[in-house]
Design an enzyme around this catalytic site. Structure first.
Site, PDB file in Angstrom:
ATOM      1  CG  HIS A  33      -2.091  -1.018   1.005  1.00 11.17           C
ATOM      2  ND1 HIS A  33      -3.371  -0.681   0.662  1.00 11.17           N
ATOM      3  CD2 HIS A  33      -2.068  -2.376   1.114  1.00 11.17           C
ATOM      4  CE1 HIS A  33      -4.110  -1.796   0.584  1.00 11.17           C
ATOM      5  NE2 HIS A  33      -3.337  -2.838   0.844  1.00 11.17           N
ATOM      6  CG  ASP A  35       0.312   1.115  -5.308  1.00 13.84           C
ATOM      7  OD1 ASP A  35      -0.387   1.321  -4.290  1.00 13.84           O
ATOM      8  OD2 ASP A  35      -0.017   0.306  -6.207  1.00 13.84           O
ATOM      9  CG  ASP A 175      -1.636  -4.640  -8.958  1.00 18.06           C
ATOM     10  OD1 ASP A 175      -0.693  -4.750  -8.156  1.00 18.06           O
ATOM     11  OD2 ASP A 175      -2.824  -4.627  -8.609  1.00 18.06           O
TER      12      ASP A 175
END
Ligand code: GLA
Length: 382
Positions: A33, A35, A175
C-alpha cells in the site's frame, strides 16, 4: 500459448486472430500500500498471465469471450460505442471495457469493431493481479489493432485508468507497472509519484514460492477503499498531498491531529517506504538475509498496523519463517485474504512446501495452492 489461443479463437469465431498479446501477473515483492501514497515499490512479473487474441469486425460490434469460467462460452455481443458496465457472467468484460473507456483520455482511438478472446493461466483472486494482466493484454491488443503505439508508461496508465475509473478500485500503479515493465530474473522498481520505472537484477539462487489460500474477505474492495481513504486523511492531517512527503518525526508530531486508526495506517506506510528503500540497498549488496528480514517485517507491519492480514496469512508467515531455508515471507497484494509469498534459498523444495501445506491443513481444514514461481517478461505482442 499463441498456438493454443489462436486455435481456440478459430473455434469460437470461425477465423484466425490478427493480433495476439500476453501480459503477466505479478508478485508484490515489498511495498504494501505504498503505491497510491506516492512511495516506491518492488514487484516481479511472473511466468503466468493472460493472453488476448483479437480480429477486427466491420459491423460495429464488440464480441467478447474468455475461458474464465472453464470452457469458452457464447461470446458477449455488445454494440461498439461508449462502453457500459456489465454485471453477472459478463462482469469480467469490465476490464477490457474499462480499457476501451480509457483510450480517449489518452487521445487514443477505440477500435470500431472486433472479436476478442482472453485466456488465463493465472489463478484469479489469488493476489497475483489477474486484473492488471487482462487490462494490459487488452490495451496492447486494441492499440495494435488500430496501429497506435504510445509509450510503455502510457500503456500502464491506461490499465490503471481502467481500474480506477471503470472497474472502480482506487488502486495505485504497482500491478499495471510490473505487468508492463517486467523482465525475467529482475524486480521492477517503481517510484510511484513520478511515476518512473526501472529494473533491479534478482540475486542468484533465490526462489519464490506462493501459497494461495483462496480466502477472500467478503468486503475486500470496500476495505481496500477504506485503507486508501485513511491514508489520504493522514496526509491531510500532516499537511501534505501524499504520505511519501511525510517523515516519521512529522507523524509523531501530528499524533493529536488524527485518530489512532489513521495514525497506525500512516505509520505502516511511512515505515514501509523506508523498508522498500532499505531493500533496494540490500539487494545492491546482495545481503539476502537482510532482504528476507525486511520482507517479514513488512508482513508484521501489515498484520499489526495496517490490519490487512488474516489469521490464514499470518499462520503461513509464522510457519514459513520458522524454517531455516526460508529467508522471509509476507502477504503479497492488497491483503484481506489472497496469497503469501516466501523468498527461499535453493534448499526449500516441494517436500518443504508440502510440510507447510500439511500444517495449514491441520489448522484450517483446507489446503493452500502452492506455486513455485518463476519470473517472466512484461506485456508483449506475441
Ligand atoms: C493491490 C493494488 C495495488 C497495491 C496493492 C497493495 O494489489 O492493486 O495498487 O495498492 O494492492 O500494495
Amino acid at each position: 500459448m499463441k498456438e493454443k489461443i489462436s486455435a481456440a479463437f478459430a473455434k469460437t469465431f470461425g477465423r484466425a486472430p490478427t493480433v495476439v498479446t500476453r501480459a503477466p501477473g505479478r508478485i508484490e515483492f515489498i511495498g504494501n500500500h505504498t503505491d497510491y501514497n506516492g512511495g516506491p515499490v518492488l514487484g516481479a512479473s511472473i511466468d503466468r498471465g493472460v493472453c488476448v487474441a483479437v480480429a477486427p469486425r466491420d459491423d460495429a460490434r464488440w464480441r467478447f469471450a474468455s475461458d474464465y469460467r472453464g470452457a469458452i462460452g457464447e461470446p458477449l455481443d455488445l454494440p461498439a460505442g461508449e462502453p457500459a458496465r456489465q454485471s453477472g457472467n459478463g462482469g469480467w468484460t469490465n476490464y477490457p471495457l474499462g480499457v476501451l473507456a480509457a483510450l480517449p483520455a489518452f487521445d487514443l482511438r477505440r477500435p470500431e469493431g472486433f472479436d476478442f478472446l482472453a485466456m488465463s493461466d493465472l489463478p484469479a483472486g489469488s493476489g497475483l493481479s489477474s486484473s492488471a494482466a487482462i487490462e494490459l493484454a487488452s490495451a496492447l491488443a486494441f492499440l495494435e489493432l488500430t496501429a497506435q503505439h504510445p509509450d510503455r508508461t502510457t500503456l500502464v496508465q491506461i490499465g490503471k485508468h481502467a481500474e480506477n475509473h471503470f472497474v472502480g478500485v482506487p488502486c495505485g500503479i504497482l500491478d499495471q507497472g510490473v505487468s508492463g515493465f517486467g523482465k525475467a530474473d529482475h524486480l521492477v522498481h517503481i517510484d510511484c509519484r513520478t511515476p518512473s520505472f526501472d529494473t533491479v537484477p534478482l540475486p542468484q539462487g533465490v526462489h519464490f514460492w506462493v501459497f494461495n489460500t483462496h480466502t477472500k474477505h467478503a468486503l475486500v474492495d470496500g476495505l481496500y477503499a477504506a485503507r486508501h481513504r485513511e491514508c489520504m486523511d493522514a496526509a491531510k492531517a500532516l499537511g501534505v498531498d501524499l504520505l511519501v512527503q511525510a517523515t516519521p518525526g512529522a507523524l509523531d508530531a501530528a499524533h493529536d491531529r488524527m485518530t489512532e486508526t489513521v495514525h497506525l495506517r500512516a505509520r505502516h506506510v511511512i515505515e514501509e517506504i523506508e523498508r522498500v528503500r532499505a531493500t533496494v540497498h540490500a539487494l545492491q549488496f546482495n545481503q539476502l538475509p537482510e532482504v528476507g528480514r525486511l520482507l517479514t517485517a513488512s508482513h508484521r507491519s501489515s498484520q499489526k498496523l495496517f490490519e490487512n492480514s488474516t489469521p490464514e496469512l499470518d499462520f503461513l508467515v509464522d510457519t514459513l519463517t520458522a524454517r531455516p531455508d526460508v529467508l522471509g515471507a509476507r502477504l503479497s497484494g492488497g491483503g484481506f485474504g489472497g496469497a503469501v509469498m516466501a523468498m527461499t534459498g535453493p534448499d526449500f523444495d516441494r517436500r518443504a512446501a508440502n510440510a507447510v501445506v500439511d500444517a495449514y491443513h491441520q489448522r484450517f481444514g483446507a489446503c493452500p495452492d502452492v506455486l513455485h514461481m518463476q519470473t517472466g517478461d512484461g506485456a508483449a505482442v506475441l
